[in-house]
Design a protein around this motif. Structure first.
Motif, PDB file in Angstrom:
ATOM      1  N   PRO A  60     -39.718 -35.788 -15.240  1.00  0.00           N
ATOM      2  CA  PRO A  60     -39.101 -35.122 -16.397  1.00  0.00           C
ATOM      3  C   PRO A  60     -37.575 -35.071 -16.275  1.00  0.00           C
ATOM      4  CG  PRO A  60     -40.286 -33.530 -15.043  1.00  0.00           C
ATOM      5  CD  PRO A  60     -40.507 -34.867 -14.426  1.00  0.00           C
ATOM      6  N   ILE A  61     -36.905 -35.340 -17.382  1.00  0.00           N
ATOM      7  CA  ILE A  61     -35.442 -35.346 -17.435  1.00  0.00           C
ATOM      8  C   ILE A  61     -34.919 -34.113 -18.174  1.00  0.00           C
ATOM      9  CG2 ILE A  61     -33.417 -36.596 -18.276  1.00  0.00           C
ATOM     10  CD1 ILE A  61     -34.946 -38.021 -15.992  1.00  0.00           C
ATOM     11  N   ALA A  62     -35.456 -33.863 -19.353  1.00  0.00           N
ATOM     12  CA  ALA A  62     -35.000 -32.745 -20.189  1.00  0.00           C
ATOM     13  C   ALA A  62     -36.126 -32.318 -21.115  1.00  0.00           C
ATOM     14  CB  ALA A  62     -33.781 -33.154 -21.004  1.00  0.00           C
ATOM     15  N   HIS A  99     -42.609 -28.417 -28.158  1.00  0.00           N
ATOM     16  CA  HIS A  99     -41.479 -29.031 -27.468  1.00  0.00           C
ATOM     17  C   HIS A  99     -41.709 -30.517 -27.220  1.00  0.00           C
ATOM     18  CE1 HIS A  99     -43.990 -27.854 -23.940  1.00  0.00           C
ATOM     19  NE2 HIS A  99     -43.624 -29.060 -23.525  1.00  0.00           N
ATOM     20  N   LEU A 100     -40.621 -31.187 -26.907  1.00  0.00           N
ATOM     21  CA  LEU A 100     -40.632 -32.587 -26.495  1.00  0.00           C
ATOM     22  C   LEU A 100     -40.067 -32.640 -25.088  1.00  0.00           C
ATOM     23  CD1 LEU A 100     -38.954 -34.109 -29.683  1.00  0.00           C
ATOM     24  CD2 LEU A 100     -41.397 -33.990 -29.180  1.00  0.00           C
ATOM     25  N   THR A 101     -40.665 -33.441 -24.234  1.00  0.00           N
ATOM     26  CA  THR A 101     -40.137 -33.622 -22.889  1.00  0.00           C
ATOM     27  C   THR A 101     -39.734 -35.075 -22.734  1.00  0.00           C
ATOM     28  OG1 THR A 101     -41.590 -31.885 -22.033  1.00  0.00           O
ATOM     29  CG2 THR A 101     -40.582 -33.371 -20.418  1.00  0.00           C
ATOM     30  N   ILE A 102     -38.478 -35.289 -22.391  1.00  0.00           N
ATOM     31  CA  ILE A 102     -37.974 -36.629 -22.131  1.00  0.00           C
ATOM     32  C   ILE A 102     -38.288 -36.940 -20.674  1.00  0.00           C
ATOM     33  CG2 ILE A 102     -35.908 -38.073 -21.985  1.00  0.00           C
ATOM     34  CD1 ILE A 102     -34.754 -36.270 -24.250  1.00  0.00           C
ATOM     35  N   VAL A 103     -38.994 -38.039 -20.438  1.00  0.00           N
ATOM     36  CA  VAL A 103     -39.398 -38.408 -19.085  1.00  0.00           C
ATOM     37  C   VAL A 103     -38.951 -39.832 -18.767  1.00  0.00           C
ATOM     38  CG1 VAL A 103     -41.396 -36.855 -19.009  1.00  0.00           C
ATOM     39  CG2 VAL A 103     -41.684 -39.176 -19.827  1.00  0.00           C
ATOM     40  N   GLU A 104     -38.661 -40.028 -17.490  1.00  0.00           N
ATOM     41  CA  GLU A 104     -38.371 -41.369 -16.994  1.00  0.00           C
ATOM     42  C   GLU A 104     -39.643 -41.855 -16.304  1.00  0.00           C
ATOM     43  OE1 GLU A 104     -34.569 -42.493 -14.838  1.00  0.00           O
ATOM     44  OE2 GLU A 104     -36.063 -42.533 -13.226  1.00  0.00           O
ATOM     45  N   ARG A 105     -40.097 -43.040 -16.685  1.00  0.00           N
ATOM     46  CA  ARG A 105     -41.299 -43.617 -16.079  1.00  0.00           C
ATOM     47  C   ARG A 105     -40.901 -44.871 -15.320  1.00  0.00           C
ATOM     48  NH1 ARG A 105     -45.108 -40.405 -18.042  1.00  0.00           N
ATOM     49  NH2 ARG A 105     -45.315 -40.027 -20.245  1.00  0.00           N
ATOM     50  N   ARG A 106     -41.499 -45.028 -14.146  1.00  0.00           N
ATOM     51  CA  ARG A 106     -41.229 -46.205 -13.314  1.00  0.00           C
ATOM     52  C   ARG A 106     -42.543 -46.855 -12.899  1.00  0.00           C
ATOM     53  NH1 ARG A 106     -35.932 -47.216 -11.608  1.00  0.00           N
ATOM     54  NH2 ARG A 106     -34.573 -45.521 -12.267  1.00  0.00           N
ATOM     55  N   VAL A 111     -37.917 -44.904 -20.637  1.00  0.00           N
ATOM     56  CA  VAL A 111     -37.672 -43.505 -20.961  1.00  0.00           C
ATOM     57  C   VAL A 111     -38.562 -43.227 -22.166  1.00  0.00           C
ATOM     58  CG1 VAL A 111     -35.992 -41.798 -21.757  1.00  0.00           C
ATOM     59  CG2 VAL A 111     -35.327 -43.495 -20.037  1.00  0.00           C
ATOM     60  N   GLU A 112     -39.368 -42.177 -22.055  1.00  0.00           N
ATOM     61  CA  GLU A 112     -40.325 -41.866 -23.107  1.00  0.00           C
ATOM     62  C   GLU A 112     -40.260 -40.385 -23.471  1.00  0.00           C
ATOM     63  OE1 GLU A 112     -44.120 -43.117 -21.603  1.00  0.00           O
ATOM     64  OE2 GLU A 112     -43.628 -45.240 -21.828  1.00  0.00           O
ATOM     65  N   VAL A 119     -36.163 -38.769 -31.645  1.00  0.00           N
ATOM     66  CA  VAL A 119     -36.161 -38.666 -30.182  1.00  0.00           C
ATOM     67  C   VAL A 119     -36.864 -39.879 -29.574  1.00  0.00           C
ATOM     68  CG1 VAL A 119     -36.937 -37.315 -28.200  1.00  0.00           C
ATOM     69  CG2 VAL A 119     -35.980 -36.153 -30.201  1.00  0.00           C
ATOM     70  N   LYS A 120     -37.985 -40.293 -30.134  1.00  0.00           N
ATOM     71  CA  LYS A 120     -38.693 -41.473 -29.625  1.00  0.00           C
ATOM     72  C   LYS A 120     -37.820 -42.721 -29.727  1.00  0.00           C
ATOM     73  CE  LYS A 120     -43.427 -39.936 -30.253  1.00  0.00           C
ATOM     74  NZ  LYS A 120     -44.717 -40.199 -30.898  1.00  0.00           N
ATOM     75  N   ARG A 121     -37.110 -42.863 -30.822  1.00  0.00           N
ATOM     76  CA  ARG A 121     -36.204 -44.010 -31.017  1.00  0.00           C
ATOM     77  C   ARG A 121     -35.067 -43.958 -29.992  1.00  0.00           C
ATOM     78  NH1 ARG A 121     -36.209 -43.678 -36.157  1.00  0.00           N
ATOM     79  NH2 ARG A 121     -34.465 -42.244 -36.344  1.00  0.00           N
TER      80      ARG A 121
END
Length: 130
Positions: free
Chosen positions: A74-76, A51-58, A43-44, A25-27
């Protein structure tokens, strides 16, 4: 610091997540944004015990006015059920609450975390990326 942030920052919490899946997921997150724009956006993956949370950082628009902190959106969420060895996909609503993606979109939990990432990538209803 929240539990999610503590775990992602190397906190002392024990994770029950498969290490290989976390690395996948990190890759995947790192590959979402070209190197040339990573100073503006990333995207991190935030790691928590289950759980893992996929987040968009700006990056901050105006560091002088708003400070140096990057925004996090948070994205997913990918939730792991250890007893079944399965990952479940969750989507985020406008109130920042997560809901099972499988109930609404007939997407079943999977032992293969990459199947969930492929669905987030595909985003057939624009629920993840807009």
């Amino acid at each position: 610091m929240s539990d999610d942030r503590a775990a992602s920052a190397g906190g002392a919490q024990a994770s029950t997540l498969p290490e290989l899946d976390v690395a996948r997921v990190k890759r995947w997150c790192a590959a979402r944004v070209p190197e040339r724009v990573r100073h503006e956006m990333r995207v991190e993956c935030e790691v928590a015990p289950r759980h893992l949370t996929i987040v968009e950082r700006r990056a901050p628009y105006d560091e002088q006015q708003f400070g140096p902190e990057w925004t996090s959106f948070p994205i997913a969420r990918l939730r792991y059920t250890k007893t079944r060895g399965e990952w479940s996909l969750y989507w985020r609503d406008r109130h920042m609450r997560f809901h099972p993606y499988d109930e609404r979109f007939a997407f079943a939990p999977s032992r293969d975390v990459e199947a969930l990432l492929a669905e987030v990538d595909r985003d057939p209803t624009s629920i993840f990326w807009g």
